[in-house]
Design an enzyme around this catalytic site. Structure first.
Site, mmCIF file in Angstrom:
data_model
loop_
_atom_site.group_PDB
_atom_site.id
_atom_site.type_symbol
_atom_site.label_atom_id
_atom_site.label_comp_id
_atom_site.label_asym_id
_atom_site.label_seq_id
_atom_site.Cartn_x
_atom_site.Cartn_y
_atom_site.Cartn_z
ATOM 1 N N LYS A 129 -85.656 -75.843 27.020
ATOM 2 C CA LYS A 129 -86.486 -76.905 26.458
ATOM 3 C C LYS A 129 -86.529 -78.022 27.497
ATOM 4 O O LYS A 129 -85.580 -78.775 27.660
ATOM 5 C CB LYS A 129 -85.914 -77.442 25.145
ATOM 6 C CG LYS A 129 -86.944 -78.342 24.449
ATOM 7 C CD LYS A 129 -86.373 -79.558 23.780
ATOM 8 C CE LYS A 129 -86.030 -80.720 24.636
ATOM 9 N NZ LYS A 129 -87.138 -81.423 25.310
ATOM 10 N N GLU B 141 -73.853 -82.145 31.452
ATOM 11 C CA GLU B 141 -73.951 -83.051 32.620
ATOM 12 C C GLU B 141 -74.538 -84.341 32.077
ATOM 13 O O GLU B 141 -75.750 -84.421 31.849
ATOM 14 C CB GLU B 141 -74.878 -82.464 33.687
ATOM 15 C CG GLU B 141 -74.492 -81.098 34.197
ATOM 16 C CD GLU B 141 -73.312 -81.124 35.146
ATOM 17 O OE1 GLU B 141 -72.745 -82.204 35.394
ATOM 18 O OE2 GLU B 141 -72.949 -80.045 35.631
ATOM 19 N N CYS C 267 -78.467 -89.561 37.962
ATOM 20 C CA CYS C 267 -77.203 -89.846 37.284
ATOM 21 C C CYS C 267 -76.075 -90.079 38.286
ATOM 22 O O CYS C 267 -74.996 -90.513 37.905
ATOM 23 C CB CYS C 267 -76.861 -88.748 36.299
ATOM 24 S SG CYS C 267 -76.986 -87.132 37.022
ATOM 25 N N GLU D 99 -76.124 -97.480 32.584
ATOM 26 C CA GLU D 99 -76.907 -96.909 33.685
ATOM 27 C C GLU D 99 -78.178 -97.719 33.881
ATOM 28 O O GLU D 99 -78.958 -97.881 32.947
ATOM 29 C CB GLU D 99 -77.288 -95.464 33.368
ATOM 30 C CG GLU D 99 -76.244 -94.459 33.792
ATOM 31 C CD GLU D 99 -76.730 -93.029 33.629
ATOM 32 O OE1 GLU D 99 -76.612 -92.253 34.590
ATOM 33 O OE2 GLU D 99 -77.201 -92.674 32.540
#
Ligand code: ADP
Length: 484
Positions: A178, A254, A288, A385
């Site tokens: 997906k 992850e 990331c 982040e």
């Protein structure tokens, strides 16, 4: 049916070797122009079930193929991807926004995982184990885990798929992907090339949808799906971890990061600047492993800041398709809002914007490369982040301070340190609570090295020998009744 874009890549979903359309669709936008590139099917949890049916049906024959045969198909897939590098890079830049030069590199990087796993799957060795009794012999064999599901992000729209699918298929697993609703076209393009390379129907399926939560539930609830591999936010990772508990799925997660990049007084300044620029501004800061906090020691601080400002001034914000672009648009309006709010919070708490800090004239989703100083570890910008082209600078005094600040986060994906003192480099690398450390390097990800995080940055590793293990089970065989 054979839905095509102008670049001849598909816009239909892909289940059981068939291109699947739907009355319900959703648009894919170009972040540089905010114009529509294509409509893709908005599939349902029931469609995801059909994909699981197909992957389940295809599994025994794919798993039974000798690794050498699977490897030959994977090598063909890699070659087709590389042959289409330019078209894939254009497609990626159109739907994700990154500069074309970066998109071309991602195609090569994405293909490298397929090459690696095509080679590595031939070496999925078991063991023989010395016996504990004269009438018995012990061996282990490695077997593919079964049907896998992958949920992928938009920031590496090809590599995050090949890193998972290349490995799963090499191991003998089948898979349902997906992709992110922001970048389904790259996923469909590589699925088409896999099909062209001879990957059999049902082995690799792509379910495009806006109903990520519904399809995520279908994939995690089904006991036939034996493994889930996810790259994305820690928040969604936790949801999927919980949902996978009922059927005890194997998981690779992850998740988010909050990478410190530490520049010590004894760093080589040029290397530190090159590393900081590469780590911070690649993909407009949307990875990331991007340096989220740049920690600079007091003795090198002024020289580092002067050099950083000079390098940032050379960045060229422009649509990714412009050959001179080095910083493209952010992915969507939420990303711009997040960057603005983190900067507003930082300045409200005493930080100072030295460079940039504003939207850029190229369009609504462009943001000027920014340097913000006077950041303290308690500010939101040092804890969340940023995912934008913002270098956030924290000044520190001692090595112990740097380690303390670096580790004061629930995340633990990547870290970077710059020092020419080998003892310090080793000491600090060991003390950092992360899955990966770049020592005098700002970019380190490649197919032969294990990628992954500790703490709330995730579980498991991708790429490398470790990556293959994630898709294999170890079966112990005990042969008894051996007589003398
Ligand atoms: P990002 O903020 O980087 O887009 P997300 O974690 O939101 O990160 O998205 C990563 C992937 O997870 C995307 O494919 C997205 O559609 C998917 N996703 C988001 N929410 C869910 C959910 N509740 N269940 C399953 N997948 C989800």
């Amino acid at each position: 049916m054979n839905a095509k874009t102008t670049s001849s890549f598909p816009t239909a979903a892909f289940i059981d070797g068939e291109w699947v359309t739907s009355n319900k669709t959703f648009p894919v936008l170009d972040p540089a122009t905010e114009k529509k590139l294509a409509d893709v099917p908005d599939l349902t949890p029931a469609d995801a079930q059909r994909a699981i049916d197909a992957a389940y049906k295809a599994f025994p024959a794919w798993a039974a193929k000798p690794a050498k045969e699977r490897a030959a198909i994977l090598h063909r897939w890699r070659e087709l991807i590389l042959a289409e590098t330019e078209a894939l890079a254009q497609l990626m830049t159109a739907e994700e926004g990154k500069p074309l030069a970066e998109a071309r590199k991602e195609v090569a990087y994405g293909a490298s995982f397929i090459e690696w796993f095509a080679e590595e799957c031939k070496r999925a060795y078991g063991h023989t184990i010395p016996t504990t009794g004269t009438s018995r012999r012990y061996i282990t064999i490695k077997q593919p885990i079964g049907v896998c599901a992958a949920i992928t992000p938009w920031n590496f729209p090809i590599a995050m798929i090949t890193r998972k699918v290349g490995c799963a298929l090499a191991a003998g697993c089948t898979i349902i992907v997906k992709p992110s609703e922001e970048t389904p076209l790259c996923a469909l393009a590589v699925a088409k090339l896999a099909h062209d390379a001879g990957v059999p129907p049902g082995v690799f399926n792509v379910v495009t949808t806006l109903d990520a939560a519904g399809v995520g539930k279908a994939l995690t609830a089904d006991p036939r799906v034996r493994k889930l591999t996810f790259t994305g936010s820690t928040e969604v990772g936790k949801i999927l971890y919980r949902q996978s508990a009922n059927t005890i799925k194997k998981l690779t997660l992850e998740l988010g990061g909050n990478a410190p990049l530490i520049v010590f007084d004894d760093a080589n300044l040029d290397r530190a600047i090159a590393g900081a620029m590469a780590s911070k501004f690649r993909n407009a800061g949307q990875t990331c492993v991007c340096a989220n906090r740049i920690l600079v020691q007091a003795g090198i601080y002024d020289r580092f800041m002067a050099a950083l400002k000079a390098e940032v001034a050379k960045l060229n914000v422009a649509p990714g398709r412009d050959p001179k672009s080095t910083v493209g648009p952010l992915i969507n309006a939420d990303a711009i809002a997040k960057v603005k709010s983190l900067l507003a919070d930082a300045t409200a708490h005493g930080a100072k914007i030295e460079v940039g800090g504003m939207p850029d004239a190229h369009g609504a989703l462009f943001f000027t490369p920014t340097i913000v100083t006077g950041v303290s570890p308690s500010m939101a910008i040092a804890n969340e982040e940023i995912f934008g082209p913002v270098a956030s600078i924290i000044r520190f005094e001692t090595e112990a301070d740097a380690i303390k600040i670096a580790n004061a986060t629930p995340y633990g994906l990547a870290a970077y340190l710059f020092s020419q003192d080998i003892s310090r480099a080793w000491r600090v690398a060991e003390a950092l609570e992360t899955g990966m450390v770049g020592i005098n390097e700002g970019l380190f990800s490649n197919e032969v090295a294990p990628f992954g995080g500790v703490k709330q940055s995730g579980l498991g590793r991708e790429g490398a020998q470790e990556g293959l293990e994630e898709y294999l089970e170890t079966k112990f065989l005990c042969l008894g009744g051996i007589t003398g």
